[in-house]
Design an enzyme around this catalytic site. Structure first.
Site, PDB file in Angstrom:
ATOM      1  N   LYS A 128     -13.560  -6.097  -4.702  1.00  0.00           N
ATOM      2  CA  LYS A 128     -12.696  -7.185  -5.178  1.00  0.00           C
ATOM      3  C   LYS A 128     -12.645  -8.340  -4.179  1.00  0.00           C
ATOM      4  CE  LYS A 128      -8.832  -4.821  -5.581  1.00  0.00           C
ATOM      5  NZ  LYS A 128      -9.182  -3.444  -5.254  1.00  0.00           N
TER       6      LYS A 128
ATOM      7  N   ARG B 134      -0.817  -4.600 -10.232  1.00  0.00           N
ATOM      8  CA  ARG B 134      -1.318  -3.251  -9.963  1.00  0.00           C
ATOM      9  C   ARG B 134      -0.488  -2.176 -10.647  1.00  0.00           C
ATOM     10  NH1 ARG B 134      -4.039  -4.199  -4.462  1.00  0.00           N
ATOM     11  NH2 ARG B 134      -4.832  -2.191  -3.795  1.00  0.00           N
TER      12      ARG B 134
ATOM     13  N   ARG C 222     -16.070   0.616   5.900  1.00  0.00           N
ATOM     14  CA  ARG C 222     -15.247  -0.542   6.235  1.00  0.00           C
ATOM     15  C   ARG C 222     -14.240  -0.175   7.327  1.00  0.00           C
ATOM     16  NH1 ARG C 222     -11.911  -3.321   1.462  1.00  0.00           N
ATOM     17  NH2 ARG C 222     -10.379  -1.723   1.904  1.00  0.00           N
TER      18      ARG C 222
ATOM     19  N   ARG D 209      -9.547  -1.443   9.714  1.00  0.00           N
ATOM     20  CA  ARG D 209      -8.359  -1.551   8.859  1.00  0.00           C
ATOM     21  C   ARG D 209      -7.644  -0.208   8.839  1.00  0.00           C
ATOM     22  NH1 ARG D 209      -8.326  -4.039   2.798  1.00  0.00           N
ATOM     23  NH2 ARG D 209      -6.859  -2.366   2.352  1.00  0.00           N
TER      24      ARG D 209
ATOM     25  N   ARG E  58      -4.949   6.263  -1.882  1.00  0.00           N
ATOM     26  CA  ARG E  58      -5.051   4.975  -2.577  1.00  0.00           C
ATOM     27  C   ARG E  58      -5.847   5.104  -3.872  1.00  0.00           C
ATOM     28  NH1 ARG E  58      -7.617   2.219   2.077  1.00  0.00           N
ATOM     29  NH2 ARG E  58      -7.902   0.359   0.823  1.00  0.00           N
TER      30      ARG E  58
HETATM   31  P1  AMP Z   1      -5.721  -4.060  -0.862  1.00  0.00           P
HETATM   32  O1  AMP Z   1      -6.092  -4.965   0.252  1.00  0.00           O
HETATM   33  O2  AMP Z   1      -5.781  -4.740  -2.203  1.00  0.00           O
HETATM   34  O3  AMP Z   1      -6.469  -2.764  -0.857  1.00  0.00           O
HETATM   35  O4  AMP Z   1      -4.163  -3.699  -0.652  1.00  0.00           O
HETATM   36  C1  AMP Z   1      -3.734  -3.033   0.506  1.00  0.00           C
HETATM   37  C2  AMP Z   1      -2.348  -2.442   0.297  1.00  0.00           C
HETATM   38  O5  AMP Z   1      -1.399  -3.490   0.011  1.00  0.00           O
HETATM   39  C3  AMP Z   1      -2.217  -1.485  -0.878  1.00  0.00           C
HETATM   40  O6  AMP Z   1      -2.626  -0.171  -0.549  1.00  0.00           O
HETATM   41  C4  AMP Z   1      -0.708  -1.564  -1.164  1.00  0.00           C
HETATM   42  O7  AMP Z   1       0.036  -0.843  -0.199  1.00  0.00           O
HETATM   43  C5  AMP Z   1      -0.426  -3.034  -0.926  1.00  0.00           C
HETATM   44  N1  AMP Z   1      -0.591  -3.822  -2.167  1.00  0.00           N
HETATM   45  C6  AMP Z   1      -1.566  -4.743  -2.431  1.00  0.00           C
HETATM   46  N2  AMP Z   1      -1.388  -5.272  -3.655  1.00  0.00           N
HETATM   47  C7  AMP Z   1      -0.282  -4.674  -4.188  1.00  0.00           C
HETATM   48  C8  AMP Z   1       0.407  -4.781  -5.434  1.00  0.00           C
HETATM   49  N3  AMP Z   1      -0.006  -5.619  -6.403  1.00  0.00           N
HETATM   50  N4  AMP Z   1       1.498  -4.011  -5.623  1.00  0.00           N
HETATM   51  C9  AMP Z   1       1.938  -3.175  -4.666  1.00  0.00           C
HETATM   52  N5  AMP Z   1       1.333  -3.018  -3.479  1.00  0.00           N
HETATM   53  C10 AMP Z   1       0.234  -3.754  -3.231  1.00  0.00           C
END
Ligand code: AMP
Length: 193
Positions: free
Chosen positions: A14, A89, A128, A134, A145
């Protein structure tokens, strides 16, 4: 002008594709995870509330994320389109974003789902984690996740399918090929608008 959302599990690409699409269409790329990590790094009150959930691989509560992202989407920078990634999400997030989009002339044109097999997702995320450090890219949090995605986010595929705006795209192979496939889908959707 395009308003699109990339809806896919962690590791599907993404972030990478979001950047490339934003550059192609000349619109901002808005990634919920990047925004949240920015708040954590800056030590804001929102960052303080969010960071435990993020480290555990859980979703941050809906009300916090909805407010953050809809405020950003409502700004001038997103007036002529955007590429969203990582939001919505959950179904409540999707419903709130949908009503807000209709009321604010920012309804989504196309939702793109990237199809990548789960073993490939795990492989990419571990890589990654090794490269970027990260903190949530470790084996245990990755599994968590992916489960959270399957339980809470995958139902959004049907939500958008029922609204006729879901486009499924093969997410494996060279990055440029994936980008071209996505652009073809989005352009076809825009033609039919
Ligand atoms: P990502 O970088 O998209 O993988 O997001 C990293 C983390 O941010 C996720 O594992 C969640 O803890 C939080 N997060 C990101 N987007 C959302 C969302 N739309 N709703 C809730 N938590 C989010």
């Amino acid at each position: 002008m395009v308003r699109t959302l990339l809806l896919a599990p962690p590791g599907a690409g993404k972030g990478t594709q979001g950047e490339r699409l934003a550059a192609h269409y000349g619109v901002p790329h808005l990634a919920a995870g990047d925004q949240l990590r920015g708040h954590v790094a800056d030590g804001t009150p929102l960052g303080a509330q969010a960071h435990g959930y993020m480290d555990r691989g859980e979703l941050v509560p809906d009300d916090l994320v909805v407010r953050l992202i809809l405020d950003l989407l409502g700004g001038d920078a997103s007036r002529d389109g955007f590429v969203l990634d990582g939001f919505p999400r959950t179904l409540p997030q999707a419903e709130q974003a949908h009503s807000w989009g209709l009321a604010n002339d920012r309804a989504l044109d196309a939702v793109v789902s990237l199809l990548v097999p789960e073993d490939e997702l795990v492989r990419r995320l571990l890589e990654r984690g090794r490269e970027s450090g990260r903190s949530d890219d470790n084996d245990e949090t990755i599994r968590k996740r992916l489960k959270v995605y399957n339980d809470q986010t995958a139902p959004l595929l049907d939500y958008y399918r029922q609204r006729g705006i879901l486009h499924e795209v093969e997410g494996t192979g060279p990055v440029e090929d994936v980008t071209s496939r996505i652009i073809d889908e989005i352009d076809a959707a825009l033609q039919q608008r």
